[in-house]
Design an enzyme around this catalytic site. Structure first.
Site, short mmCIF file in Angstrom:
data_model
loop_
_atom_site.label_atom_id
_atom_site.label_comp_id
_atom_site.label_asym_id
_atom_site.label_seq_id
_atom_site.Cartn_x
_atom_site.Cartn_y
_atom_site.Cartn_z
N ALA A 11 0.65 -0.99 -0.04
CA ALA A 11 0.34 -0.11 -0.50
C ALA A 11 0.82 1.44 0.29
O ALA A 11 0.61 2.11 0.76
CB ALA A 11 -1.01 0.03 1.26
N GLY A 15 0.82 1.40 -4.87
CA GLY A 15 -0.15 -0.07 -5.23
C GLY A 15 -1.54 1.53 -4.51
O GLY A 15 -2.64 1.10 -4.36
N ALA A 223 12.49 2.80 -19.78
CA ALA A 223 12.01 3.85 -19.87
C ALA A 223 12.58 5.36 -18.85
O ALA A 223 12.40 6.14 -19.31
CB ALA A 223 10.08 3.80 -19.50
N GLY A 271 20.04 18.34 -9.99
CA GLY A 271 19.96 16.64 -10.11
C GLY A 271 18.50 15.85 -9.42
O GLY A 271 18.14 16.75 -8.84
N CYS A 276 13.06 5.96 -7.65
CA CYS A 276 13.65 5.10 -8.55
C CYS A 276 14.71 4.87 -9.60
O CYS A 276 15.03 3.99 -10.25
CB CYS A 276 12.15 5.70 -9.23
SG CYS A 276 10.82 3.98 -8.05
P1 NAD Z 1 6.77 1.80 -1.46
O1 NAD Z 1 7.56 1.15 -0.14
O2 NAD Z 1 6.26 3.40 -0.87
O3 NAD Z 1 5.47 0.90 -0.48
C1 NAD Z 1 5.84 -0.40 -1.43
C2 NAD Z 1 5.00 -1.14 0.19
O4 NAD Z 1 5.03 -2.55 -0.01
C3 NAD Z 1 5.39 -1.08 1.95
O5 NAD Z 1 4.23 -0.36 2.31
C4 NAD Z 1 5.98 -2.25 2.15
O6 NAD Z 1 5.70 -2.27 3.61
C5 NAD Z 1 4.94 -3.35 1.50
N1 NAD Z 1 5.41 -4.33 2.12
C6 NAD Z 1 6.40 -5.72 1.74
N2 NAD Z 1 6.10 -6.50 1.53
C7 NAD Z 1 5.02 -6.10 1.61
C8 NAD Z 1 4.40 -7.72 2.03
N3 NAD Z 1 5.21 -8.82 1.88
N4 NAD Z 1 3.59 -7.93 2.23
C9 NAD Z 1 2.63 -6.50 2.45
N5 NAD Z 1 3.28 -5.55 1.59
C10 NAD Z 1 3.93 -5.64 1.68
O7 NAD Z 1 7.45 1.87 -2.74
P2 NAD Z 1 6.42 2.44 -3.73
O8 NAD Z 1 7.30 3.73 -4.29
O9 NAD Z 1 5.05 2.24 -4.04
O10 NAD Z 1 7.18 1.60 -4.63
C11 NAD Z 1 6.69 0.39 -5.29
C12 NAD Z 1 7.17 -0.38 -6.81
O11 NAD Z 1 6.75 0.44 -7.64
C13 NAD Z 1 8.61 -0.29 -6.66
O12 NAD Z 1 9.11 -1.56 -7.32
C14 NAD Z 1 9.30 1.01 -7.12
O13 NAD Z 1 10.62 0.74 -7.87
C15 NAD Z 1 7.49 0.99 -8.33
N6 NAD Z 1 7.26 2.07 -8.75
C16 NAD Z 1 7.28 3.14 -8.23
C17 NAD Z 1 7.31 4.67 -8.64
C18 NAD Z 1 7.10 6.05 -7.72
O14 NAD Z 1 6.47 6.50 -7.99
N7 NAD Z 1 7.21 5.17 -6.02
C19 NAD Z 1 6.70 4.39 -9.79
C20 NAD Z 1 6.41 3.33 -11.16
C21 NAD Z 1 7.50 2.00 -10.01
C1 UGA Z 2 9.36 8.60 -12.53
C2 UGA Z 2 9.28 8.43 -13.72
O1 UGA Z 2 8.90 9.91 -13.98
C3 UGA Z 2 7.76 7.45 -13.93
O2 UGA Z 2 7.39 7.65 -15.38
C4 UGA Z 2 8.75 6.67 -12.94
O3 UGA Z 2 7.29 5.75 -12.81
C5 UGA Z 2 8.50 6.91 -11.64
O4 UGA Z 2 10.21 7.32 -12.12
C6 UGA Z 2 8.79 5.27 -11.05
O5 UGA Z 2 9.63 4.40 -11.75
O6 UGA Z 2 9.66 5.54 -9.57
P1 UGA Z 2 9.12 10.46 -10.18
O7 UGA Z 2 10.65 9.66 -9.74
O8 UGA Z 2 8.58 9.74 -9.55
O9 UGA Z 2 9.10 9.30 -11.67
O10 UGA Z 2 9.66 11.73 -10.49
P2 UGA Z 2 10.04 13.08 -11.94
O11 UGA Z 2 8.60 13.88 -12.64
O12 UGA Z 2 10.60 11.50 -13.42
O13 UGA Z 2 11.44 13.60 -11.85
C7 UGA Z 2 12.18 12.48 -11.38
C8 UGA Z 2 13.09 13.37 -10.58
O14 UGA Z 2 13.72 14.02 -11.77
C9 UGA Z 2 13.07 14.54 -10.14
O15 UGA Z 2 13.70 14.94 -8.97
C10 UGA Z 2 12.69 15.54 -11.11
O16 UGA Z 2 12.59 17.05 -9.73
C11 UGA Z 2 14.19 15.37 -11.77
N1 UGA Z 2 13.77 16.34 -12.83
C12 UGA Z 2 12.70 15.71 -13.47
C13 UGA Z 2 14.17 17.49 -13.79
O17 UGA Z 2 15.91 17.31 -12.57
N2 UGA Z 2 14.62 17.80 -14.25
C14 UGA Z 2 13.16 17.55 -15.42
O18 UGA Z 2 13.50 17.99 -16.50
C15 UGA Z 2 12.63 16.09 -14.86
#
Ligand code: NAD
Ligand code: UGA
Length: 463
Positions: A11, A15, A223, A271, A276
């Protein structure tokens, strides 16, 4: 089979918003988001504050929660009743052991797979939503098959998430594409159709792209690598601009007007941060090394190295501009989140800059509109490894005016809109002289600030 019940394990930032938007758009499907963390689930069930800040999310949660959206710690029963299970747990960089500092740590994915194997009965579609190394689906399948009960069967799909924090709701509502990877067998393709059907409640079918599982897994890493590469590319040129008199904003504009290149993600900055980009590129680098592709690994490693260079270049510029010493100087840090419209600080460049200045003896006055004070303290404690320094030399403020009062310099680390419209005349009057501004996000009106009397430094422009 028609999908009637979905369980999402994890969550977090992915999620929570993903399932909230899915519940909004699929009133015929019951969605339960589960997590090991009782606190996180309690916050998702609260009306005051969700565990993450995302514009527009609270309204959607309030509309769907208790109707077809549920947040629970009862992982077992949510798995049992679900037709489809998302694995949306964290996949951080390994901090010890083989691949330390680069490989993705799959222990949480494995933990989730084992919970599914222990508790699921009947036919289940298991969907990798977390970002994982290529062929991770194979490991999940191995765990599920090794623990297979006589009456259970699985299909594994890859369905990486592309939302960005701060714009998650809009990204989910209007996704550029939804990627689904599955096995090329009849059962695999049927599972792909089932998940496509869920998304097609609101995403046009032309935007639901299907492919083989490994392509889908690699496309997610690719990506993020491409996006981060653009930032490192423009940031590398920002150093050339500062040395020559070219202006990086003008260069970015000129380059981005080429329709083959396009204008997005060319904003030079202190930066990139976030949970991620760095983790996923390091993961890609590690995969390439394991595949004996050192040239490819070195190519992508440069994107990270350039980001490190940019952060240190900026922090060093602050020190050198302030007469080569910040010892006992008071410096305001405006913004601690890794980007605007989120309270997330993971890998925030503000942590790097603050840690550098603390090591040089500065006193920091930090303000961020959404980051909790304890989060700032925790981040600085773990990066300085010296709680005494943080106790002594860091003050967290609840507004920008008190943070900047009596300081020698002000640094913009996050591009929050409210920093653009601050009363800089008042701020100037209340600061020590000469008063310095370091705009790490290029959001301020530098001519105006110089006219007020500020010494201004920014990224990618000789001032
Ligand atoms: P997060 O740390 O915010 O959330 C993950 C959650 O999973 C935590 O709350 C944790 O307690 C829970 N968890 C872990 N193991 C568990 C289990 N066995 N059962 C139940 N709950 C469990 O992570 P996030 O930022 O949501 O990222 C999740 C995934 O999505 C990562 O692989 C990340 O790379 C990817 N992702 C993140 C973003 C983003 O913007 N944060 C965007 C795209 C993809
Ligand atoms: C990024 C990707 O944009 C998402 O598509 C992807 O799903 C996600 O990572 C992931 O896999 O977690 P996010 O990290 O949430 O999303 O935010 P971004 O908008 O990509 O910014 C990332 C960092 O780059 C920030 O620190 C932002 O300030 C910086 N940034 C972004 C720059 O310095 N210059 C830019 O032109 C754009």
């Amino acid at each position: 089979m028609v999908i009637q019940k979905i369980c999402c394990i994890g969550a977090g930032y992915v999620g929570g918003p993903t399932c909230s938007v899915m519940a909004l758009k699929c009133p015929d499907i019951e969605i339960t988001v589960v997590d090991l963390s009782k606190d996180r689930i309690a916050q998702w069930n609260s009306n005051e504050k969700l565990p993450i800040f995302e514009p527009g999310l609270m309204e959607i949660v309030q509309q769907c929660r208790g109707r077809n959206l549920f947040f629970s710690t009862d992982i077992v029963s949510a798995i049992r009743k679900a037709d489809l299970i998302f694995i949306s747990v964290n996949t951080p960089t390994k901090t010890f052991g083989m691949g330390k500092g680069r490989a993705a740590d799959l222990k949480y994915v494995e933990g989730a797979a084992r919970m599914i194997a222990e508790n699921a009965e009947g036919n289940k579609i298991v969907v990798e939503k977390s970002t994982v190394p290529v062929r991770a689906a194979e490991s999940i399948m191995n765990i599920l098959k090794a623990n297979n009960k006589p009456n259970s069967s699985y299909q594994i799909l890859s369905n990486p998430e592309f939302l960005a924090e701060g714009t998650a709701v809009q990204d989910l509502l209007h996704a550029d594409r939804v990627l689904i990877g599955g096995e090329e067998t009849a059962e695999g393709q049927e599972a792909v159709r089932q998940l496509s059907w869920v998304y097609e409640h609101w995403i046009p079918s032309s935007k639901v792209v299907t492919m083989n599982t490994w392509s889908s897994e690699l496309s997610k890493l690719a990506a993020n690598a491409f996006l981060a590469q653009r930032i490192s590319s423009i940031n590398s040129l920002s150093a050339v601009c500062e040395a020559t008199g070219a202006d990086v904003s003008e260069v970015a504009r000129a380059v981005g007007l080429d329709t083959r290149i396009g204008p997005k993600f060319l904003q030079a900055s202190v930066g990139f941060g976030g949970s991620c980009f760095q983790k996923d590129i390091l993961n890609l680098v590690y995969i390439c090394e394991c595949l004996n592709l050192p040239h490819v690994a070195a190519y992508w490693q440069q994107v990270i190295d350039m980001n490190e260079y940019q952060k240190s270049r900026f922090a060093e510029k602050v020190v050198s501009s302030l007469f080569n010493t910040v010892t006992d100087k008071r410096i305001a840090v405006l913004g601690f989140a890794f980007k605007k419209n989120t309270g997330d600080t993971r890998e925030s460049p503000a942590i790097y800059v603050s840690t550098h200045l603390l090591a040089e003896g500065a006193h920091l006055h930090i303000y961020d509109p959404k980051v909790e004070p304890h989060q700032i303290v925790d981040d600085l404690n773990s990066s300085t490894m010296d709680p005494d320094i943080v106790n002594r030399n860091v003050v967290i403020h609840s507004d920008a005016y008190s943070a900047t009062k009596n300081t020698h310099a002000l640094i913009v680390c996050t591009e929050w809109d409210e920093f653009v419209t601050l009363d800089y005349e008042k701020i100037y009057a209340d600061m020590m002289k000469p008063a310095y501004i370091f705009d790490g996000r290029k959001i301020l009106d530098h001519d105006f600030l110089q006219n007020l009397g500020f010494h201004v430094q920014t990224i990618g422009k000789k001032m």
